[in-house]
Design a protein around this motif. Structure first.
Motif, PDB file in Angstrom:
ATOM      1  N   GLN A  65      49.966  38.226  29.054  1.00  0.00           N
ATOM      2  CA  GLN A  65      50.666  37.621  28.535  1.00  0.00           C
ATOM      3  C   GLN A  65      51.146  38.279  27.250  1.00  0.00           C
ATOM      4  N   GLN A  66      50.098  39.494  26.859  1.00  0.00           N
ATOM      5  CA  GLN A  66      50.531  40.137  25.713  1.00  0.00           C
ATOM      6  C   GLN A  66      49.566  41.285  25.304  1.00  0.00           C
ATOM      7  N   VAL A  67      50.334  42.587  24.896  1.00  0.00           N
ATOM      8  CA  VAL A  67      50.222  43.621  24.564  1.00  0.00           C
ATOM      9  C   VAL A  67      50.068  44.022  23.523  1.00  0.00           C
ATOM     10  N   GLN A  68      48.887  44.364  23.297  1.00  0.00           N
ATOM     11  CA  GLN A  68      48.764  45.270  21.819  1.00  0.00           C
ATOM     12  C   GLN A  68      48.687  46.832  22.247  1.00  0.00           C
ATOM     13  N   LEU A  69      49.728  47.276  21.729  1.00  0.00           N
ATOM     14  CA  LEU A  69      49.450  49.380  22.497  1.00  0.00           C
ATOM     15  C   LEU A  69      49.125  50.091  20.828  1.00  0.00           C
ATOM     16  N   SER A  70      49.079  50.717  21.571  1.00  0.00           N
ATOM     17  CA  SER A  70      48.505  52.320  19.871  1.00  0.00           C
ATOM     18  C   SER A  70      50.080  52.706  19.328  1.00  0.00           C
ATOM     19  N   GLY A  71      50.063  52.277  18.307  1.00  0.00           N
ATOM     20  CA  GLY A  71      50.900  52.939  17.619  1.00  0.00           C
ATOM     21  C   GLY A  71      51.690  54.334  17.691  1.00  0.00           C
ATOM     22  N   LEU A  72      51.085  54.960  18.599  1.00  0.00           N
ATOM     23  CA  LEU A  72      51.869  55.800  19.348  1.00  0.00           C
ATOM     24  C   LEU A  72      52.684  55.512  20.057  1.00  0.00           C
ATOM     25  N   PHE A  73      52.851  54.208  20.923  1.00  0.00           N
ATOM     26  CA  PHE A  73      54.226  54.191  21.594  1.00  0.00           C
ATOM     27  C   PHE A  73      55.937  53.557  20.559  1.00  0.00           C
ATOM     28  N   GLU A  74      54.870  53.100  19.163  1.00  0.00           N
ATOM     29  CA  GLU A  74      55.931  52.271  18.175  1.00  0.00           C
ATOM     30  C   GLU A  74      56.483  54.038  17.495  1.00  0.00           C
ATOM     31  N   TYR A 123      51.583  46.493  17.458  1.00  0.00           N
ATOM     32  CA  TYR A 123      51.448  47.794  17.826  1.00  0.00           C
ATOM     33  C   TYR A 123      50.274  47.818  16.783  1.00  0.00           C
ATOM     34  N   LEU A 124      49.039  48.686  16.939  1.00  0.00           N
ATOM     35  CA  LEU A 124      47.865  48.535  16.480  1.00  0.00           C
ATOM     36  C   LEU A 124      47.630  49.834  15.538  1.00  0.00           C
ATOM     37  N   SER A 125      47.258  50.258  14.128  1.00  0.00           N
ATOM     38  CA  SER A 125      47.068  51.016  13.487  1.00  0.00           C
ATOM     39  C   SER A 125      46.802  52.657  13.901  1.00  0.00           C
ATOM     40  N   PHE A 126      46.991  53.275  13.219  1.00  0.00           N
ATOM     41  CA  PHE A 126      46.650  54.486  14.270  1.00  0.00           C
ATOM     42  C   PHE A 126      45.541  54.896  13.455  1.00  0.00           C
ATOM     43  N   SER A 127      44.108  55.626  13.497  1.00  0.00           N
ATOM     44  CA  SER A 127      43.327  56.396  12.784  1.00  0.00           C
ATOM     45  C   SER A 127      44.302  57.498  12.584  1.00  0.00           C
ATOM     46  N   TRP A 128      44.074  58.961  12.136  1.00  0.00           N
ATOM     47  CA  TRP A 128      43.972  59.836  11.622  1.00  0.00           C
ATOM     48  C   TRP A 128      43.022  60.698  11.115  1.00  0.00           C
ATOM     49  N   ALA A 129      41.987  60.345  11.125  1.00  0.00           N
ATOM     50  CA  ALA A 129      40.728  60.398  11.433  1.00  0.00           C
ATOM     51  C   ALA A 129      40.495  61.801  12.010  1.00  0.00           C
ATOM     52  N   LEU A 130      39.913  62.878  11.942  1.00  0.00           N
ATOM     53  CA  LEU A 130      39.791  63.669  13.107  1.00  0.00           C
ATOM     54  C   LEU A 130      38.628  63.298  14.675  1.00  0.00           C
ATOM     55  N   THR A 185      31.981  63.952  16.802  1.00  0.00           N
ATOM     56  CA  THR A 185      31.343  62.361  16.402  1.00  0.00           C
ATOM     57  C   THR A 185      32.630  60.832  16.265  1.00  0.00           C
ATOM     58  N   GLY A 186      32.989  60.121  16.982  1.00  0.00           N
ATOM     59  CA  GLY A 186      34.453  59.337  17.082  1.00  0.00           C
ATOM     60  C   GLY A 186      33.540  58.022  16.218  1.00  0.00           C
ATOM     61  N   LEU A 187      35.089  57.524  16.906  1.00  0.00           N
ATOM     62  CA  LEU A 187      34.688  56.502  16.007  1.00  0.00           C
ATOM     63  C   LEU A 187      34.592  55.177  16.684  1.00  0.00           C
ATOM     64  N   SER A 188      34.421  54.083  16.209  1.00  0.00           N
ATOM     65  CA  SER A 188      33.604  53.205  17.201  1.00  0.00           C
ATOM     66  C   SER A 188      35.108  52.232  17.674  1.00  0.00           C
ATOM     67  N   SER A 189      34.824  51.592  19.054  1.00  0.00           N
ATOM     68  CA  SER A 189      36.829  51.132  19.327  1.00  0.00           C
ATOM     69  C   SER A 189      37.224  50.144  18.090  1.00  0.00           C
ATOM     70  N   SER A 190      36.549  49.280  17.166  1.00  0.00           N
ATOM     71  CA  SER A 190      37.161  48.478  16.707  1.00  0.00           C
ATOM     72  C   SER A 190      37.465  48.925  15.030  1.00  0.00           C
ATOM     73  N   GLN A 191      36.960  50.486  14.814  1.00  0.00           N
ATOM     74  CA  GLN A 191      37.643  51.859  13.716  1.00  0.00           C
ATOM     75  C   GLN A 191      39.198  52.164  14.340  1.00  0.00           C
ATOM     76  N   ALA A 192      38.778  52.588  15.542  1.00  0.00           N
ATOM     77  CA  ALA A 192      39.635  53.334  16.160  1.00  0.00           C
ATOM     78  C   ALA A 192      41.153  52.389  15.907  1.00  0.00           C
ATOM     79  N   LEU A 193      41.197  51.149  16.493  1.00  0.00           N
ATOM     80  CA  LEU A 193      41.817  50.255  16.696  1.00  0.00           C
ATOM     81  C   LEU A 193      43.115  49.836  15.329  1.00  0.00           C
ATOM     82  N   GLY A 194      41.644  50.192  14.068  1.00  0.00           N
ATOM     83  CA  GLY A 194      41.936  50.161  12.533  1.00  0.00           C
ATOM     84  C   GLY A 194      42.247  48.041  12.261  1.00  0.00           C
TER      85      GLY A 194
END
Length: 266
Positions: A203-212, A244-251, A255-264
């Motif tokens: 019923q619902q999709v939250q897509l990466s800001g890349l698609f936007e 659309y979800l926010s897009f993190s430009w952190a490198l 050592t990655g971001l957590s899932s919640s951080q990646a989704l903004g």
């Protein structure tokens, strides 16, 4: 040596050091041409698709050598299969972006980089960063002119290394014309079904800001959902709500971001 000085020395070598090399055609096979880059990817891409920049610094000369070798290569539409040409430019973009980041590493984001040019500075996207067949290219030129305008393949955005935490996971091998479609499908499937970047339900999709950001290439909302359904493990209804979800430009370091951080969702 400060990062800026290190970059200028290396950058000068990359763009000017091979002036005596003669431009040639398709003098080697695609796999032979991409072998050095392929080896580096095998070594330094982490299992979760990020890049070990610190480790790769130890072999930056190998990466520079690979990029300098591209001065002798000029993709010829008369002799190169289209898939080989597309794979070549994806690999060129990815290697050039990686080398650029290495010259400023450690850096919080690729967007923090400013490249010195005659008359001032340019962003990492607009500065000339690689020479192919005797011609200098920026990352934006490669993406727009050599890839998007020629091939009209939105899957390429799942293959390009934007250097961002929210960007698709890196494939731990070079792109190969003989297997390019399968590799791009693999990247699309991996990215779309990764809950760190996209949340899919009927019923619902939250897509990466890349698609936007590249919405024009994915078409209308109905066409976008049709594209999603080609790869989604959970079928999405044509009437699904799209956000659309926010897009993190952190490198996209090891050592990655957590899932919640990646989704903004901080």
């Amino acid at each position: 040596m400060p990062a800026t000085h290190r970059f200028l020395v290396r950058f000068f070598c990359l763009l000017l050091g091979g002036l005596l090399l003669a431009t040639s055609g398709y003098a080697t096979t695609s796999s032979e041409l991409q072998a050095p880059w392929n080896t580096l990817l095998h070594r330094y891409v982490t299992p979760d698709g990020r890049l070990d920049y610190a480790g790769l610094l130890d072999e930056e000369d190998e990466l520079l050598g690979y990029l300098q070798g591209l001065r002798k290569v000029k993709p010829d539409p008369q002799t190169w299969p289209p898939a080989d040409t597309e794979a070549f430019w994806i690999n060129t973009y990815n290697a050039a972006a990686t080398y650029l980041i290495l010259q400023y590493y450690p850096v919080a984001s690729i967007n923090d980089i400013r490249v010195k040019v005659v008359g001032g500075t340019k962003t990492p996207w607009e500065a000339p960063v690689v020479n192919v067949g005797g011609q200098n290219y920026s990352l934006n030129q490669i993406e727009r002119e050599m890839l998007r305008n020629q091939f009209h393949d939105p899957r390429v955005h799942f293959a390009l290394m934007y250097g961002a935490a929210s960007a698709p996971a890196i494939l731990a091998e070079a792109y190969d014309g003989a297997r390019l479609s399968q590799q791009l499908d693999q990247q699309a499937r991996r990215f779309l079904n990764d809950p760190a970047f996209n949340q899919l339900s009927p019923q619902q999709v939250q897509l990466s800001g890349l698609f936007e950001a590249y919405g024009a290439e994915f078409g209308s909302e109905a066409q976008l959902l049709e594209f999603v359904n080609q790869y989604a493990r959970v079928p999405v209804l044509p009437t699904a709500k799209v956000e659309y979800l926010s897009f993190s430009w952190a490198l996209n370091d090891r050592t990655g971001l957590s899932s919640s951080q990646a989704l903004g969702k901080q």
